[in-house]
Design a protein around this motif. Sequence first.
Motif, PDB file in Angstrom:
ATOM      1  N   MET A 267      -4.127 -68.256  21.717  1.00  9.70           N
ATOM      2  CA  MET A 267      -4.088 -69.456  21.020  1.00  9.70           C
ATOM      3  C   MET A 267      -3.740 -70.765  20.813  1.00  9.70           C
ATOM      4  SD  MET A 267       0.386 -70.423  20.487  1.00  9.70           S
ATOM      5  CE  MET A 267       0.957 -68.806  19.013  1.00  9.70           C
ATOM      6  N   ASN A 268      -4.032 -71.148  20.400  1.00  9.90           N
ATOM      7  CA  ASN A 268      -5.031 -72.464  19.921  1.00  9.90           C
ATOM      8  C   ASN A 268      -4.100 -73.924  20.683  1.00  9.90           C
ATOM      9  OD1 ASN A 268      -6.684 -75.274  20.147  1.00  9.90           O
ATOM     10  ND2 ASN A 268      -7.300 -74.397  18.410  1.00  9.90           N
ATOM     11  N   VAL A 269      -4.330 -74.491  21.488  1.00 13.56           N
ATOM     12  CA  VAL A 269      -2.910 -76.008  22.064  1.00 13.56           C
ATOM     13  C   VAL A 269      -3.024 -76.936  20.843  1.00 13.56           C
ATOM     14  CG1 VAL A 269      -2.832 -77.519  24.091  1.00 13.56           C
ATOM     15  CG2 VAL A 269      -3.955 -75.291  24.421  1.00 13.56           C
ATOM     16  N   ALA A 270      -3.908 -77.507  19.881  1.00 11.47           N
ATOM     17  CA  ALA A 270      -3.099 -77.788  19.260  1.00 11.47           C
ATOM     18  C   ALA A 270      -2.753 -76.945  17.793  1.00 11.47           C
ATOM     19  CB  ALA A 270      -4.434 -78.010  18.486  1.00 11.47           C
ATOM     20  N   SER A 271      -2.652 -75.901  17.487  1.00 14.10           N
ATOM     21  CA  SER A 271      -1.439 -75.193  16.859  1.00 14.10           C
ATOM     22  C   SER A 271      -0.018 -74.546  17.421  1.00 14.10           C
ATOM     23  CB  SER A 271      -2.179 -73.686  16.835  1.00 14.10           C
ATOM     24  OG  SER A 271      -2.082 -73.423  17.919  1.00 14.10           O
TER      25      SER A 271
ATOM     26  N   LEU B 288       3.693 -84.586  27.990  1.00 11.95           N
ATOM     27  CA  LEU B 288       3.349 -83.192  28.999  1.00 11.95           C
ATOM     28  C   LEU B 288       2.511 -82.339  28.346  1.00 11.95           C
ATOM     29  CD1 LEU B 288       5.870 -84.107  31.574  1.00 11.95           C
ATOM     30  CD2 LEU B 288       3.920 -85.288  31.647  1.00 11.95           C
ATOM     31  N   ALA B 289       1.659 -81.804  29.348  1.00 13.36           N
ATOM     32  CA  ALA B 289       1.030 -80.032  28.944  1.00 13.36           C
ATOM     33  C   ALA B 289       1.470 -79.069  30.872  1.00 13.36           C
ATOM     34  CB  ALA B 289       0.105 -80.175  29.310  1.00 13.36           C
ATOM     35  N   TYR B 290       1.854 -78.237  29.615  1.00 12.58           N
ATOM     36  CA  TYR B 290       2.042 -77.400  31.421  1.00 12.58           C
ATOM     37  C   TYR B 290       2.037 -75.320  30.784  1.00 12.58           C
ATOM     38  CZ  TYR B 290       6.514 -76.836  28.946  1.00 12.58           C
ATOM     39  OH  TYR B 290       7.871 -75.811  27.777  1.00 12.58           O
ATOM     40  N   SER B 291       1.960 -75.087  31.674  1.00 11.97           N
ATOM     41  CA  SER B 291       2.049 -73.598  31.673  1.00 11.97           C
ATOM     42  C   SER B 291       2.930 -72.423  32.451  1.00 11.97           C
ATOM     43  CB  SER B 291       0.395 -72.933  31.834  1.00 11.97           C
ATOM     44  OG  SER B 291       0.289 -73.223  33.484  1.00 11.97           O
ATOM     45  N   LEU B 292       3.750 -71.046  32.070  1.00  7.79           N
ATOM     46  CA  LEU B 292       4.342 -70.782  32.829  1.00  7.79           C
ATOM     47  C   LEU B 292       4.039 -69.204  33.199  1.00  7.79           C
ATOM     48  CD1 LEU B 292       7.282 -70.306  30.077  1.00  7.79           C
ATOM     49  CD2 LEU B 292       7.488 -71.989  31.364  1.00  7.79           C
ATOM     50  N   SER B 293       4.589 -69.264  34.594  1.00  6.79           N
ATOM     51  CA  SER B 293       4.535 -68.037  34.987  1.00  6.79           C
ATOM     52  C   SER B 293       4.968 -66.575  34.141  1.00  6.79           C
ATOM     53  CB  SER B 293       5.008 -67.974  36.193  1.00  6.79           C
ATOM     54  OG  SER B 293       6.284 -68.173  37.062  1.00  6.79           O
ATOM     55  N   PRO B 294       4.347 -65.491  35.036  1.00  2.99           N
ATOM     56  CA  PRO B 294       5.560 -63.922  34.411  1.00  2.99           C
ATOM     57  C   PRO B 294       6.865 -65.051  35.194  1.00  2.99           C
ATOM     58  CG  PRO B 294       3.739 -63.963  35.246  1.00  2.99           C
ATOM     59  CD  PRO B 294       3.358 -65.150  35.375  1.00  2.99           C
ATOM     60  N   GLN B 295       7.071 -65.275  35.493  1.00  5.31           N
ATOM     61  CA  GLN B 295       8.749 -65.312  36.395  1.00  5.31           C
ATOM     62  C   GLN B 295       9.700 -66.507  35.585  1.00  5.31           C
ATOM     63  OE1 GLN B 295       5.943 -65.345  38.515  1.00  5.31           O
ATOM     64  NE2 GLN B 295       5.805 -63.046  38.736  1.00  5.31           N
ATOM     65  N   GLY B 296       8.805 -67.560  34.653  1.00  2.00           N
ATOM     66  CA  GLY B 296       9.558 -67.681  34.002  1.00  2.00           C
ATOM     67  C   GLY B 296       9.411 -69.893  34.875  1.00  2.00           C
ATOM     68  N   GLU B 297       8.401 -69.502  35.700  1.00  2.00           N
ATOM     69  CA  GLU B 297       8.517 -71.340  36.272  1.00  2.00           C
ATOM     70  C   GLU B 297       7.422 -72.244  35.608  1.00  2.00           C
ATOM     71  OE1 GLU B 297       7.319 -69.435  40.091  1.00  2.00           O
ATOM     72  OE2 GLU B 297       9.331 -70.063  40.723  1.00  2.00           O
ATOM     73  N   VAL B 298       7.402 -73.346  36.036  1.00  2.00           N
ATOM     74  CA  VAL B 298       6.947 -73.978  35.108  1.00  2.00           C
ATOM     75  C   VAL B 298       5.671 -74.323  36.275  1.00  2.00           C
ATOM     76  CG1 VAL B 298       6.200 -76.652  34.384  1.00  2.00           C
ATOM     77  CG2 VAL B 298       8.522 -75.079  33.863  1.00  2.00           C
ATOM     78  N   LEU B 299       3.842 -74.466  35.996  1.00  2.00           N
ATOM     79  CA  LEU B 299       3.462 -74.395  36.199  1.00  2.00           C
ATOM     80  C   LEU B 299       2.522 -75.263  35.892  1.00  2.00           C
ATOM     81  CD1 LEU B 299       2.395 -70.427  37.019  1.00  2.00           C
ATOM     82  CD2 LEU B 299       3.610 -71.954  38.790  1.00  2.00           C
ATOM     83  N   ASN B 300       1.360 -76.018  36.692  1.00  7.48           N
ATOM     84  CA  ASN B 300       0.266 -76.559  36.456  1.00  7.48           C
ATOM     85  C   ASN B 300       0.809 -77.657  35.216  1.00  7.48           C
ATOM     86  OD1 ASN B 300      -1.319 -75.028  37.869  1.00  7.48           O
ATOM     87  ND2 ASN B 300      -1.065 -73.528  35.805  1.00  7.48           N
ATOM     88  N   ILE B 301       1.579 -78.588  35.639  1.00  4.29           N
ATOM     89  CA  ILE B 301       2.148 -79.784  34.548  1.00  4.29           C
ATOM     90  C   ILE B 301       1.062 -81.043  35.030  1.00  4.29           C
ATOM     91  CG2 ILE B 301       3.355 -81.694  34.904  1.00  4.29           C
ATOM     92  CD1 ILE B 301       5.172 -80.014  35.789  1.00  4.29           C
ATOM     93  N   ASN B 302       0.721 -81.480  33.939  1.00  2.00           N
ATOM     94  CA  ASN B 302      -0.565 -82.431  33.875  1.00  2.00           C
ATOM     95  C   ASN B 302      -0.053 -83.594  32.790  1.00  2.00           C
ATOM     96  OD1 ASN B 302      -2.194 -79.310  33.855  1.00  2.00           O
ATOM     97  ND2 ASN B 302      -3.435 -81.011  34.551  1.00  2.00           N
ATOM     98  N   THR B 303      -0.019 -85.051  32.781  1.00  5.55           N
ATOM     99  CA  THR B 303       0.114 -85.462  32.244  1.00  5.55           C
ATOM    100  C   THR B 303      -0.913 -86.158  31.193  1.00  5.55           C
ATOM    101  OG1 THR B 303       1.369 -86.735  34.036  1.00  5.55           O
ATOM    102  CG2 THR B 303       1.153 -88.361  32.352  1.00  5.55           C
TER     103      THR B 303
ATOM    104  N   GLU C   3      -2.064 -66.842  28.934  1.00  9.76           N
ATOM    105  CA  GLU C   3      -1.915 -68.505  29.578  1.00  9.76           C
ATOM    106  C   GLU C   3      -2.318 -69.995  28.178  1.00  9.76           C
ATOM    107  OE1 GLU C   3      -4.074 -68.639  32.363  1.00  9.76           O
ATOM    108  OE2 GLU C   3      -4.452 -66.566  32.186  1.00  9.76           O
ATOM    109  N   GLU C   4      -1.510 -69.340  27.444  1.00 13.18           N
ATOM    110  CA  GLU C   4      -0.879 -70.269  26.886  1.00 13.18           C
ATOM    111  C   GLU C   4      -0.688 -71.768  27.324  1.00 13.18           C
ATOM    112  OE1 GLU C   4       2.061 -69.493  24.355  1.00 13.18           O
ATOM    113  OE2 GLU C   4       1.429 -67.066  23.542  1.00 13.18           O
ATOM    114  N   ARG C   5      -0.799 -72.528  27.144  1.00  6.54           N
ATOM    115  CA  ARG C   5      -0.084 -74.832  27.252  1.00  6.54           C
ATOM    116  C   ARG C   5       1.049 -74.410  26.650  1.00  6.54           C
ATOM    117  NH1 ARG C   5      -1.013 -75.900  32.285  1.00  6.54           N
ATOM    118  NH2 ARG C   5      -1.457 -78.325  31.552  1.00  6.54           N
TER     119      ARG C   5
END
Length: 107
Positions: A1-5, A51-66, A95-97
């Motif tokens: 899925m595209n981040v812009a959408s 902020l942009a972020y991704s999620l782990s399979p356990q539901g944790e927030v990962l890779n936070i970027n401003t 791999e969704e953000r």
Amino acid sequence: MNVASLPIDVVTVSVTADIKPPRLSLVPLYQEQPKYSIDVIRAQQSGTVKLAYSLSPQGEVLNINTVELNVNRELNISARKALSKWRYRRGIYSEERYKIIFDFTLE
């Protein structure tokens, strides 16, 4: 899925007692709101942090970027710290953000 959408969530952080819960496209099981420090309140700082972020399979927030901000460093750190504590339902998030905007206001 595209981040812009992907939808962008907006969270308003206020120093008043009646903080309204945000309407989120992906609802967390646990969320913590960013904090306003006494120094930031005295300086009358307000603005937004995206902020942009991704999620782990356990539901944790990962890779936070401003992605974008118009606040001081302290509010940016506060938003990132709060988001890092959010938890979502376990699942496959690929791999969704996701994006979220924290709107800091003084009322």
